[in-house]
Design a protein around this motif. Structure first.
Motif, PDB file in Angstrom:
ATOM      1  N   VAL A   3       0.946  -1.227  -0.058  1.00 58.18           N
ATOM      2  CA  VAL A   3       0.069   0.058   0.191  1.00 58.18           C
ATOM      3  C   VAL A   3       0.829   1.093   0.041  1.00 58.18           C
ATOM      4  N   PHE A   4       0.449   2.221  -0.892  1.00 52.60           N
ATOM      5  CA  PHE A   4       1.384   3.842  -0.908  1.00 52.60           C
ATOM      6  C   PHE A   4       0.610   4.524   0.278  1.00 52.60           C
ATOM      7  N   ASN A   5       1.519   4.963   0.943  1.00 51.56           N
ATOM      8  CA  ASN A   5       0.907   5.933   2.175  1.00 51.56           C
ATOM      9  C   ASN A   5       1.580   7.276   1.758  1.00 51.56           C
ATOM     10  N   SER A   6       0.995   8.228   1.059  1.00 45.69           N
ATOM     11  CA  SER A   6       1.483   9.472   0.685  1.00 45.69           C
ATOM     12  C   SER A   6       1.314  10.395   1.498  1.00 45.69           C
ATOM     13  N   ASP A   7       2.425  11.305   1.921  1.00 42.12           N
ATOM     14  CA  ASP A   7       1.958  12.601   2.798  1.00 42.12           C
ATOM     15  C   ASP A   7       2.835  13.833   2.219  1.00 42.12           C
TER      16      ASP A   7
ATOM     17  N   CYS B  79       3.827  -1.489   3.990  1.00 39.76           N
ATOM     18  CA  CYS B  79       3.290  -0.029   3.509  1.00 39.76           C
ATOM     19  C   CYS B  79       4.674   0.677   2.976  1.00 39.76           C
ATOM     20  N   ILE B  80       4.683   1.407   1.785  1.00 39.20           N
ATOM     21  CA  ILE B  80       5.481   2.308   1.365  1.00 39.20           C
ATOM     22  C   ILE B  80       5.145   3.537   1.522  1.00 39.20           C
ATOM     23  N   GLN B  81       6.024   4.190   2.236  1.00 41.09           N
ATOM     24  CA  GLN B  81       5.609   5.635   2.636  1.00 41.09           C
ATOM     25  C   GLN B  81       6.676   6.795   1.957  1.00 41.09           C
ATOM     26  N   ILE B  82       5.726   7.362   1.400  1.00 40.02           N
ATOM     27  CA  ILE B  82       6.216   8.797   0.374  1.00 40.02           C
ATOM     28  C   ILE B  82       5.917  10.186   1.055  1.00 40.02           C
ATOM     29  N   VAL B  83       7.057  10.727   1.285  1.00 39.15           N
ATOM     30  CA  VAL B  83       6.682  12.092   1.651  1.00 39.15           C
ATOM     31  C   VAL B  83       7.367  12.867   0.602  1.00 39.15           C
ATOM     32  N   ALA B  84       6.552  13.957   0.418  1.00 44.19           N
ATOM     33  CA  ALA B  84       6.813  14.875  -0.654  1.00 44.19           C
ATOM     34  C   ALA B  84       6.667  16.390  -0.221  1.00 44.19           C
TER      35      ALA B  84
ATOM     36  N   ILE C 266       9.894  -1.258   3.662  1.00 49.73           N
ATOM     37  CA  ILE C 266      10.407  -2.165   4.595  1.00 49.73           C
ATOM     38  C   ILE C 266      10.765  -3.570   3.983  1.00 49.73           C
ATOM     39  N   GLY C 267      11.967  -3.926   4.266  1.00 49.26           N
ATOM     40  CA  GLY C 267      12.417  -5.133   3.529  1.00 49.26           C
ATOM     41  C   GLY C 267      13.864  -5.595   4.070  1.00 49.26           C
TER      42      GLY C 267
ATOM     43  N   LYS D 205      14.404   0.084  10.510  1.00 49.63           N
ATOM     44  CA  LYS D 205      13.583   1.145   9.854  1.00 49.63           C
ATOM     45  C   LYS D 205      13.277   0.879   8.304  1.00 49.63           C
ATOM     46  N   GLY D 206      14.043   0.082   7.918  1.00 49.46           N
ATOM     47  CA  GLY D 206      13.755  -0.267   6.426  1.00 49.46           C
ATOM     48  C   GLY D 206      14.759   0.509   5.827  1.00 49.46           C
ATOM     49  N   THR D 207      14.718   0.914   4.380  1.00 49.94           N
ATOM     50  CA  THR D 207      15.267   1.487   3.573  1.00 49.94           C
ATOM     51  C   THR D 207      14.888   2.917   3.157  1.00 49.94           C
ATOM     52  N   THR D 208      15.326   3.912   3.174  1.00 48.70           N
ATOM     53  CA  THR D 208      14.958   5.198   2.717  1.00 48.70           C
ATOM     54  C   THR D 208      15.612   5.931   1.752  1.00 48.70           C
ATOM     55  N   PHE D 209      15.289   6.333   0.477  1.00 47.41           N
ATOM     56  CA  PHE D 209      15.890   7.081  -0.431  1.00 47.41           C
ATOM     57  C   PHE D 209      15.187   8.598  -0.226  1.00 47.41           C
ATOM     58  N   THR D 210      16.370   9.395  -0.060  1.00 51.19           N
ATOM     59  CA  THR D 210      15.932  10.894   0.036  1.00 51.19           C
ATOM     60  C   THR D 210      16.636  11.822  -1.194  1.00 51.19           C
ATOM     61  N   LEU D 211      15.726  12.432  -1.828  1.00 46.80           N
ATOM     62  CA  LEU D 211      16.319  13.410  -2.764  1.00 46.80           C
ATOM     63  C   LEU D 211      15.757  14.641  -2.614  1.00 46.80           C
TER      64      LEU D 211
END
Length: 287
Positions: A139-143, A178-183, A197-198, A253-259
């Motif tokens: 599931v995409f969880n977008s913020d 859940c895949i967290q997407i913050v923009a 999370i993986g 905490k899983g893997t987080t890419f931030t651009l």
């Protein structure tokens, strides 16, 4: 005097030896990198053929089956059409990355800056990838927090960046997660953070994850475009767009890419801000 000259010669000789040893070591390291790169290129090319041929074969086979079905078998036709779309989606993704990498290698990439409606842009990408995520019970969880609705950027290259990051998150997430997407966007730029999370990325791999033709999955039957090619495309595009990307990964905490991307300036200073000129994704694109 003779002793002094001899000492000077001995010192120079020692210096030359050290420099020679350093040079030899550098050559060895370079040779190892070239061998590693050549080996993976060969492995990549042989495996990528399957990544392209298999979807084509599936599409042709499913299409042939559809032609043999009767008009009253609509449910089967619908199911097969869904499979065709899924295979075409994967093929489109693979080919776009290959073509992008080829342009980067040849130095044929330039920026095409237009004002982009960033919320529409992000929502469209998530909608196009949602079915892909749902196949793995994700599931995409977008913020989203956009103080500026329009953002001056190259939308095609930004789309490639975001899609590759999300496809990586989908591929490497544990199922039923859940895949967290913050923009966020402001007058200072655009930032995006994607967390999944993986299995965490080992510390040693974090240093080479953006290298061209460097893959983390070494299994003989697996070529992952995201880690083998997609992330290098992301890095090259971000360098061109004066952006940055960081990655953090842990079991907890899983893997987080931030651009982070700054707004781009158009060379000809001719950006049009009319609503009709705002970039919106074409419905004809698969992603």
């Amino acid at each position: 005097m003779k002793n002094t000259n001899l000492e000077i010669l001995q010192t120079e000789n020692e210096n030359l030896k050290r420099e020679n040893q350093q040079f030899v070591q550098q050559l060895k390291q370079l040779n190892e990198r070239l061998e590693e790169s050549d080996a993976f290129k060969s492995h990549f090319l042989s495996n990528i053929s399957n990544e392209i041929i298999n979807p084509f074969t599936s599409i042709l086979g499913i299409s042939q089956n559809i032609l043999s079905l009767g008009a009253n078998e609509i449910s089967q036709i619908h199911a097969m059409t869904t499979l065709i779309y899924s295979e075409a989606f994967d093929l489109d993704f693979q080919l776009r990355n290959i073509f992008a990498a080829a342009k980067i290698e040849s130095g044929e990439i330039t920026l095409e800056v237009v004002p982009t409606h960033i919320e529409v842009f992000m929502s469209d990408i998530l909608n196009n990838l949602r079915k892909k995520a749902e196949k793995r019970a994700l599931v995409f969880n977008s913020d989203f927090h956009f103080s500026e609705q329009t953002f001056a950027t190259d939308p095609e290259k930004l789309r490639m960046i975001v899609v590759n990051l999300l496809m990586n998150a989908i591929t490497f997430s544990e199922q039923k997660n859940c895949i967290q997407i913050v923009a966020t966007s402001s007058e200072n730029g655009f930032s995006l953070s994607i967390n999944n999370i993986g299995k965490p990325i080992p510390e040693k791999d974090l240093k080479v994850i953006f290298d061209r033709f460097k893959k983390l999955d070494t299994s003989i039957n697996s070529v992952n475009i995201g880690h083998g090619l997609g992330l290098s495309i992301i890095k090259d595009y971000l360098d061109l767009m004066k952006g940055t990307i960081t990655v953090e990964s842990s079991a907890e905490k899983g893997t987080t890419f931030t651009l982070v991307l700054p707004p781009l300036e158009n060379e000809h200073d001719n950006l049009l801000m009319d609503d009709e000129m705002l970039f919106n994704s074409s419905n004809s694109e698969l992603f």
